[in-house]
Scaffold this active site. Structure first.
Site, PDB file in Angstrom:
ATOM      1  N   CYS A  35       0.813  -1.223   0.000  1.00  0.00           N
ATOM      2  CA  CYS A  35       0.000   0.000   0.000  1.00  0.00           C
ATOM      3  C   CYS A  35       0.848   1.275   0.000  1.00  0.00           C
ATOM      4  O   CYS A  35       0.542   2.238  -0.708  1.00  0.00           O
ATOM      5  CB  CYS A  35      -0.947  -0.008   1.193  1.00  0.00           C
ATOM      6  SG  CYS A  35      -0.280  -0.743   2.672  1.00  0.00           S
ATOM      7  N   HIS A  59      -3.168   6.223   4.431  1.00  0.00           N
ATOM      8  CA  HIS A  59      -1.728   6.313   4.703  1.00  0.00           C
ATOM      9  C   HIS A  59      -1.213   7.680   4.231  1.00  0.00           C
ATOM     10  O   HIS A  59      -1.608   8.165   3.167  1.00  0.00           O
ATOM     11  CB  HIS A  59      -0.963   5.247   3.900  1.00  0.00           C
ATOM     12  CG  HIS A  59      -1.103   3.843   4.422  1.00  0.00           C
ATOM     13  ND1 HIS A  59      -1.860   3.504   5.516  1.00  0.00           N
ATOM     14  CD2 HIS A  59      -0.543   2.679   3.973  1.00  0.00           C
ATOM     15  CE1 HIS A  59      -1.771   2.189   5.711  1.00  0.00           C
ATOM     16  NE2 HIS A  59      -0.989   1.670   4.788  1.00  0.00           N
TER      17      HIS A  59
HETATM   18  N1  LIG Z   1      -5.057  -3.584   4.293  1.00  0.00           N
HETATM   19  C1  LIG Z   1      -4.212  -3.044   3.424  1.00  0.00           C
HETATM   20  O1  LIG Z   1      -3.997  -1.811   3.374  1.00  0.00           O
HETATM   21  C2  LIG Z   1      -3.491  -3.913   2.469  1.00  0.00           C
HETATM   22  C3  LIG Z   1      -2.772  -3.293   1.478  1.00  0.00           C
HETATM   23  C4  LIG Z   1      -2.089  -4.072   0.559  1.00  0.00           C
HETATM   24  C5  LIG Z   1      -2.155  -5.433   0.666  1.00  0.00           C
HETATM   25  N2  LIG Z   1      -2.860  -6.031   1.657  1.00  0.00           N
HETATM   26  C6  LIG Z   1      -2.891  -7.486   1.715  1.00  0.00           C
HETATM   27  O2  LIG Z   1      -4.200  -7.956   1.393  1.00  0.00           O
HETATM   28  C7  LIG Z   1      -4.445  -9.164   2.098  1.00  0.00           C
HETATM   29  C8  LIG Z   1      -5.715  -9.038   2.913  1.00  0.00           C
HETATM   30  O3  LIG Z   1      -5.611  -7.961   3.826  1.00  0.00           O
HETATM   31  P1  LIG Z   1      -6.867  -7.430   4.669  1.00  0.00           P
HETATM   32  O4  LIG Z   1      -6.418  -6.151   5.244  1.00  0.00           O
HETATM   33  O5  LIG Z   1      -8.117  -7.455   3.876  1.00  0.00           O
HETATM   34  O6  LIG Z   1      -6.975  -8.562   5.804  1.00  0.00           O
HETATM   35  P2  LIG Z   1      -8.224  -8.947   6.720  1.00  0.00           P
HETATM   36  O7  LIG Z   1      -9.141  -7.800   6.873  1.00  0.00           O
HETATM   37  O8  LIG Z   1      -7.658  -9.557   7.943  1.00  0.00           O
HETATM   38  O9  LIG Z   1      -9.006 -10.080   5.868  1.00  0.00           O
HETATM   39  C9  LIG Z   1      -8.407 -11.309   5.566  1.00  0.00           C
HETATM   40  C10 LIG Z   1      -9.293 -12.085   4.583  1.00  0.00           C
HETATM   41  O10 LIG Z   1      -8.608 -13.278   4.205  1.00  0.00           O
HETATM   42  C11 LIG Z   1      -9.448 -14.404   4.447  1.00  0.00           C
HETATM   43  N3  LIG Z   1      -8.625 -15.565   4.810  1.00  0.00           N
HETATM   44  C12 LIG Z   1      -7.612 -15.628   5.680  1.00  0.00           C
HETATM   45  N4  LIG Z   1      -7.083 -16.871   5.706  1.00  0.00           N
HETATM   46  C13 LIG Z   1      -7.802 -17.621   4.827  1.00  0.00           C
HETATM   47  C14 LIG Z   1      -7.773 -18.974   4.405  1.00  0.00           C
HETATM   48  N5  LIG Z   1      -6.885 -19.842   4.907  1.00  0.00           N
HETATM   49  N6  LIG Z   1      -8.662 -19.379   3.476  1.00  0.00           N
HETATM   50  C15 LIG Z   1      -9.564 -18.529   2.965  1.00  0.00           C
HETATM   51  N7  LIG Z   1      -9.659 -17.215   3.331  1.00  0.00           N
HETATM   52  C16 LIG Z   1      -8.774 -16.778   4.244  1.00  0.00           C
HETATM   53  C17 LIG Z   1     -10.326 -13.974   5.591  1.00  0.00           C
HETATM   54  O11 LIG Z   1     -11.469 -14.772   5.620  1.00  0.00           O
HETATM   55  P3  LIG Z   1     -12.250 -15.085   7.000  1.00  0.00           P
HETATM   56  O12 LIG Z   1     -13.080 -13.865   7.287  1.00  0.00           O
HETATM   57  O13 LIG Z   1     -13.062 -16.270   6.653  1.00  0.00           O
HETATM   58  O14 LIG Z   1     -11.197 -15.340   8.043  1.00  0.00           O
HETATM   59  C18 LIG Z   1     -10.635 -12.524   5.185  1.00  0.00           C
HETATM   60  O15 LIG Z   1     -11.620 -12.512   4.174  1.00  0.00           O
HETATM   61  C19 LIG Z   1      -3.176  -9.434   2.917  1.00  0.00           C
HETATM   62  O16 LIG Z   1      -2.326 -10.270   2.177  1.00  0.00           O
HETATM   63  C20 LIG Z   1      -2.564  -8.060   3.055  1.00  0.00           C
HETATM   64  O17 LIG Z   1      -1.172  -8.126   3.246  1.00  0.00           O
HETATM   65  C21 LIG Z   1      -3.551  -5.295   2.553  1.00  0.00           C
END
Ligand SMILES: NC(=O)c1ccc[n+]([C@@H]2O[C@H](COP(=O)([O-])OP(=O)(O)OC[C@H]3O[C@@H](n4cnc5c(N)ncnc54)[C@H](OP(=O)(O)O)[C@@H]3O)[C@@H](O)[C@H]2O)c1
Length: 340
Positions: A130, A243
């Protein structure tokens, strides 16, 4: 004719935003599936004015689906992205797993759209970190004009960058400050985040920098130009979404601040808000829900040769993740799949 699109991690911060943005931008969708873990099987998520029921990623068959926007952690991505890619579904991944793989393009559509043609080696395209995404949108047009030699960046990163758990921790700790009986010890973050700032994001590297800082260096080189030198200090701040970055740039050639402002005004994905008066700049709360990367405080740095300072703010769940992923999907559709 539209695309068959899968959103993986649809119950998360980024996944929900992806569904919102696909609907807002009227992405040509024929069929859409929302996947998450078995834990949230049956959870309802919004897609425009429709409601989707989440399915289990573990048992999903990707055959016949055009693209899958992944927003789950690296461990789960490692297990499931190759399954989708092998079934002929192009993966657009938000985790850091494939970003540094030479066979996987790392794309910010305003900066290096031509890289999309490299998708076919693994059927995977990576989305940057990000903090990198919003910064390179600002750096690229300036680099094209005056060639960037070195960048010094300090970030002020919101807790939503650490997922749902990060947002909950800030919320619960903030409430607990006013209710001393309800102590909320740090869990997602290394120290208390409410009313505090933490100069530590991701793990420490051998040289004393953190992985988040290293990512900004490696990704800027891969997306913009390997010759750019960059040093970063990444800091978590008690902001829910958005950010911010203080960026100091040293160029090969002189670039006047007024010309820089004009260049940025004309550049894709950027909104310049730069008045030298009270409130004449962007802050995170105003950027939430917006598509643009906001640039403010553009000014000469006279302490170095050919120096410029600027302030850059964007919605990290949008340009930093979900929006960029949807823009990649649009690019892939336009340039490669050509179905829409
Ligand atoms: N937030 C940011 O600013 C940002 C920016 C760039 C990249 N990212 C990346 O994007 C990804 C998601 O981030 P987020 O902020 O959205 O995280 P989050 O809010 O914690 O959500 C995680 C998601 O992944 C699912 N998940 C986790 N483990 C799983 C599994 N084993 N099988 C199937 N689904 C699974 C969860 O499902 P459940 O609800 O069923 O647990 C939920 O839908 C990460 O890799 C993060 O590094 C985030």
């Amino acid at each position: 004719m539209g695309y068959n699109v899968v959103v993986v991690g649809a119950t998360g911060n980024v996944g929900r935003e992806m569904l919102n943005i696909l609907a807002e931008r009227q992405f040509p969708v024929d069929k859409i599936a929302a996947l998450a873990s078995r834990r949230s099987l049956g959870t309802e998520v919004s897609f425009g004015d429709k409601t989707l029921t989440t399915e289990d990623l573990d048992t999903f068959d990707f055959t016949g689906w055009d693209m899958a926007l992944f927003a789950i952690g690296s461990d789960a991505t490692k297990k499931y992205a190759p399954v989708a890619a092998k079934a002929g579904c192009v993966v657009i991944d938000n985790s850091s797993l494939y970003r540094y793989d030479p066979d996987v393009p790392l794309i910010v559509p305003e900066v290096n759209p031509q890289a999309v043609h490299g998708y076919a080696k693994k059927n995977i395209i990576a989305n940057p970190n990000c903090s990198t995404a919003q910064m390179v949108v600002a750096l690229k047009p300036l680099h094209d004009r005056a060639t960037i030699r070195r960048v010094v960046v300090s970030t002020y990163q919101s807790v939503s960058g650490a997922g749902k758990e990060g947002m909950d921790e800030l919320w619960d700790q903030t409430k607990a400050v006013y209710n001393p009986t309800a102590e909320v010890p740090p869990k997602k973050f290394q120290k208390q985040i409410a009313f505090n700032v933490i100069p530590h994001i991701d793990v420490f590297m051998e040289d004393g920098s953190t992985k988040e800082e290293w990512k900004m260096v490696a990704e800027t080189k891969k997306i913009v130009d390997p010759a750019i030198k960059l040093t970063a200090t990444c800091v978590r701040v008690p902001v829910f979404v958005g950010h911010s970055e203080a960026i100091n740039i040293e160029f090969e050639e002189f670039l006047d601040e007024d010309e820089a402002r004009d260049i940025l005004r004309e550049s894709p994905g950027i909104m310049v808000i730069d008045k030298r008066e009270d409130g004449g700049y962007a802050t995170p709360v105003e950027c939430v829900g917006d598509f643009a990367t906001f640039i403010s405080r553009i000014r000469q740095d006279s302490t170095i040769e050919n120096g410029l300072n600027l302030w850059c703010v964007s919605d990290n769940l949008r340009k930093g993740a979900a929006l960029n992923a949807v823009q990649i999907a649009e690019l892939l559709g336009r340039e490669v799949l050509k179905k829409g």
